[in-house]
Write an enzyme that holds these catalytic residues in place. Structure first.
Site, PDB file in Angstrom:
ATOM      1  N   ASP A 165       5.861 -18.832 -17.217  1.00 27.53           N
ATOM      2  CA  ASP A 165       6.498 -19.959 -17.897  1.00 27.53           C
ATOM      3  C   ASP A 165       5.599 -21.183 -17.711  1.00 27.53           C
ATOM      4  O   ASP A 165       4.932 -21.305 -16.670  1.00 27.53           O
ATOM      5  CB  ASP A 165       7.879 -20.231 -17.265  1.00 27.53           C
ATOM      6  CG  ASP A 165       8.808 -20.996 -18.195  1.00 27.53           C
ATOM      7  OD1 ASP A 165       9.859 -20.449 -18.567  1.00 27.53           O
ATOM      8  OD2 ASP A 165       8.490 -22.162 -18.558  1.00 27.53           O
ATOM      9  N   SER A 201      17.128 -14.934 -33.230  1.00 25.83           N
ATOM     10  CA  SER A 201      18.324 -15.775 -33.273  1.00 25.83           C
ATOM     11  C   SER A 201      19.102 -15.539 -34.558  1.00 25.83           C
ATOM     12  O   SER A 201      18.514 -15.211 -35.602  1.00 25.83           O
ATOM     13  CB  SER A 201      17.868 -17.240 -33.228  1.00 25.83           C
ATOM     14  OG  SER A 201      18.913 -18.112 -33.584  1.00 25.83           O
ATOM     15  N   TYR A 233      12.365 -24.494 -36.640  1.00 23.79           N
ATOM     16  CA  TYR A 233      12.623 -23.613 -35.495  1.00 23.79           C
ATOM     17  C   TYR A 233      12.982 -22.210 -35.983  1.00 23.79           C
ATOM     18  O   TYR A 233      12.406 -21.202 -35.557  1.00 23.79           O
ATOM     19  CB  TYR A 233      13.763 -24.178 -34.620  1.00 23.79           C
ATOM     20  CG  TYR A 233      14.351 -23.135 -33.709  1.00 23.79           C
ATOM     21  CD1 TYR A 233      13.624 -22.646 -32.630  1.00 23.79           C
ATOM     22  CD2 TYR A 233      15.616 -22.582 -33.960  1.00 23.79           C
ATOM     23  CE1 TYR A 233      14.143 -21.642 -31.815  1.00 23.79           C
ATOM     24  CE2 TYR A 233      16.140 -21.581 -33.160  1.00 23.79           C
ATOM     25  CZ  TYR A 233      15.409 -21.117 -32.087  1.00 23.79           C
ATOM     26  OH  TYR A 233      15.911 -20.120 -31.296  1.00 23.79           O
ATOM     27  N   LYS A 254      11.135 -18.224 -35.737  1.00 18.46           N
ATOM     28  CA  LYS A 254      11.756 -16.952 -35.324  1.00 18.46           C
ATOM     29  C   LYS A 254      11.552 -15.892 -36.406  1.00 18.46           C
ATOM     30  O   LYS A 254      11.207 -14.745 -36.118  1.00 18.46           O
ATOM     31  CB  LYS A 254      13.257 -17.158 -35.064  1.00 18.46           C
ATOM     32  CG  LYS A 254      13.556 -18.025 -33.853  1.00 18.46           C
ATOM     33  CD  LYS A 254      13.284 -17.278 -32.569  1.00 18.46           C
ATOM     34  CE  LYS A 254      13.030 -18.197 -31.408  1.00 18.46           C
ATOM     35  NZ  LYS A 254      12.567 -17.564 -30.203  1.00 18.46           N
ATOM     36  N   ASN A 278      23.730 -28.963 -28.147  1.00 22.22           N
ATOM     37  CA  ASN A 278      24.675 -27.844 -28.310  1.00 22.22           C
ATOM     38  C   ASN A 278      26.032 -28.175 -27.704  1.00 22.22           C
ATOM     39  O   ASN A 278      26.155 -29.023 -26.823  1.00 22.22           O
ATOM     40  CB  ASN A 278      24.092 -26.571 -27.685  1.00 22.22           C
ATOM     41  CG  ASN A 278      22.813 -26.135 -28.378  1.00 22.22           C
ATOM     42  OD1 ASN A 278      21.732 -26.203 -27.805  1.00 22.22           O
ATOM     43  ND2 ASN A 278      22.911 -25.723 -29.621  1.00 22.22           N
ATOM     44  N   LEU A 279      27.026 -27.454 -28.204  1.00 24.76           N
ATOM     45  CA  LEU A 279      28.408 -27.803 -27.881  1.00 24.76           C
ATOM     46  C   LEU A 279      28.744 -27.710 -26.386  1.00 24.76           C
ATOM     47  O   LEU A 279      29.236 -28.685 -25.803  1.00 24.76           O
ATOM     48  CB  LEU A 279      29.346 -26.895 -28.692  1.00 24.76           C
ATOM     49  CG  LEU A 279      30.831 -27.139 -28.474  1.00 24.76           C
ATOM     50  CD1 LEU A 279      31.230 -28.545 -28.889  1.00 24.76           C
ATOM     51  CD2 LEU A 279      31.660 -26.108 -29.239  1.00 24.76           C
ATOM     52  N   GLY A 325      23.378 -29.496 -42.117  1.00 30.00           N
ATOM     53  CA  GLY A 325      22.801 -28.175 -41.821  1.00 30.00           C
ATOM     54  C   GLY A 325      23.790 -27.197 -41.196  1.00 30.00           C
ATOM     55  O   GLY A 325      23.502 -26.012 -41.102  1.00 30.00           O
ATOM     56  N   ASP A 326      24.958 -27.680 -40.738  1.00 33.08           N
ATOM     57  CA  ASP A 326      25.928 -26.767 -40.120  1.00 33.08           C
ATOM     58  C   ASP A 326      26.637 -25.922 -41.179  1.00 33.08           C
ATOM     59  O   ASP A 326      26.899 -26.394 -42.274  1.00 33.08           O
ATOM     60  CB  ASP A 326      26.993 -27.556 -39.341  1.00 33.08           C
ATOM     61  CG  ASP A 326      26.563 -27.870 -37.926  1.00 33.08           C
ATOM     62  OD1 ASP A 326      25.512 -27.359 -37.498  1.00 33.08           O
ATOM     63  OD2 ASP A 326      27.276 -28.637 -37.249  1.00 33.08           O
TER      64      ASP A 326
END
Ligand code: NAD
Ligand code: WQD
Length: 333
Positions: free
Chosen positions: A31, A124, A148, A152, A198-199, A292-293
């Site tokens: 990492d 994802s 992003y 992916k 994020n939520l 975008g949601d």
């Protein structure tokens, strides 16, 4: 068996490293610590009794990546390393394309040089873009709505082409839905820098009193209470999905799986469950939709159950309780 876990000090990588070590695998972590801390290695040691060997390496650096393979006999790689913030990727697309794609190409090149041809890649649900229906099966069309997500999708294509070019490669693409929760020890969990996007990390910061209230992004969607519905999966279940993939997918080729629960919860379901599980209030206000949601994202995880013998075990209460346990024990210091 020795497994190289790239991004192994990060959120999902660290949980997977723990499960691997506990099942007797030898784990090596690589990492560059751009979104994690070396102290996670001590936490992994505290949980498992084994501190994994660690390489501070940027995977875009081929020489440094080679050194890992030169010094160890690696049987398979689980490739978590990457940048993951959707909003940031729209502001800094080149940084995302370079980091995520170059590192994935360099890693595969070096693996091939050393004859290690088994890789599990963190993809994802973002590759499904805005699906017309749910639940989503692996054969749904893929397209993306942000850089992003495009990284992916491109890495999926690159690894698929690689497997087509050389029949010895064993490539597994795991498409995660919404991972939340933390290890039952409370020693590792999700710890984003700055204000969370994020939520669940946002709810946690509100509960800690570090943020004033949660903004619920829209309550006029066509869902049971008007707020967005997602397929939240406990990070420990997700980690175990990787082990199932290592153990069951021994044939070369390309294997693609959704990792989710198949159950959807709305933003308000999550807020209420968090309040109930932890006996704490989470003040919130309804605001505009976030650009975008989509209204609902939901996995059909039946392929993973059929072919990997993997199924999630932990429910929403566990997800909420473990997130808060980690926050109190580790973040609130
Ligand atoms: P994370 O940021 O906690 O972990 C990623 C790790 O990769 C970090 O420790 C970071 O320092 C490291 N890294 C980044 N670029 C690197 C590079 N060039 N060289 C070496 N290390 C590098 O993220 P996470 O939530 O654990 O996600 C792991 C993977 O799963 C990512 O690829 C992410 O895109 C994917 N994923 C995450 C989610 C999610 O909601 N968390 C959902 C779907 C897919
Ligand atoms: C969940 C729900 C929001 C924050 C993202 C990525 C996806 C994948 C998982 C990496 C939505 C609502 C959120 C807040 C809110 N990651 N919300 N207030 O957007 O489903 O997925 O993470 O691959 O690619 O896009 O997750 O946690 O941001 O949002 O109301 O402050 O919570 O609108 O309905 P999302 P999220």
């Amino acid at each position: 068996m020795t497994i190289l876990v790239t991004g192994g000090t990060g959120y999902i990588g660290s949980h997977t490293a723990v499960e691997l070590i506990q099942k007797g695998y030898e784990v090596i972590i690589a990492d560059n610590l751009c979104n994690s801390s070396e102290s996670v290695l001590d936490k992994i040691a505290e949980i498992t009794g084994t501190k994994p060997k660690f390489y501070l390496v940027d995977l875009t650096d081929k020489e440094a990546t080679r050194k890992i393979f030169e010094e160890n006999k690696i049987d398979a790689v689980i490739h978590f390393a990457g940048l993951k913030a959707v909003g940031e990727s729209c502001l800094k697309p080149l940084m995302y394309y370079y980091n995520n794609i170059a590192s994935s190409v360099v890693l595969a090149e070096v693996m091939a040089e050393y004859g290690c041809k088994k890789i599990i890649f963190s993809s994802s649900a973002t590759v499904y873009g805005e699906p017309e229906t749910v639940p989503i099966t692996e054969d749904f069309p893929i397209f993306t709505t942000n850089p992003y997500g495009t990284t992916k999708l491109m890495i999926e294509r690159i690894y698929t082409d690689l497997a087509k070019s050389d029949s010895e490669w064993n490539v597994t693409l795991l498409r995660y839905f919404n991972p939340i929760g933390a290890h039952s020890s409370g020693l590792i969990g999700e710890n984003p820098n700055g204000i969370p996007n994020n939520l669940m990390p946002y709810i946690v910061k509100v509960a800690l009193g570090e943020l004033y209230q949660l903004s619920v992004f829209g309550n006029d969607y066509d869902t049971h209470d008007g707020t967005g519905v997602r397929d939240y999966i406990h990070v420990t279940d997700l980690a175990l999905g990787h082990i199932a993939a290592i153990e069951k997918l021994t044939d070369p080729g390309v294997h693609i799986f959704n990792l989710g629960t198949g159950t959807g919860y709305s933003v308000l379901d999550i807020v209420k469950a968090f309040e109930k599980a932890n006996d704490i209030k989470v003040p919130y206000v309804i605001t505009a939709r976030r650009p975008g949601d989509v209204p609902i994202l939901l996995a059909d995880p039946s392929k993973a159950e059929r072919e990997l013998g993997w199924k999630t075990k932990l429910g929403l209460e566990d997800m909420c309780r473990s997130s808060w346990n980690f926050a109190k024990k580790t973040l609130n210091k």
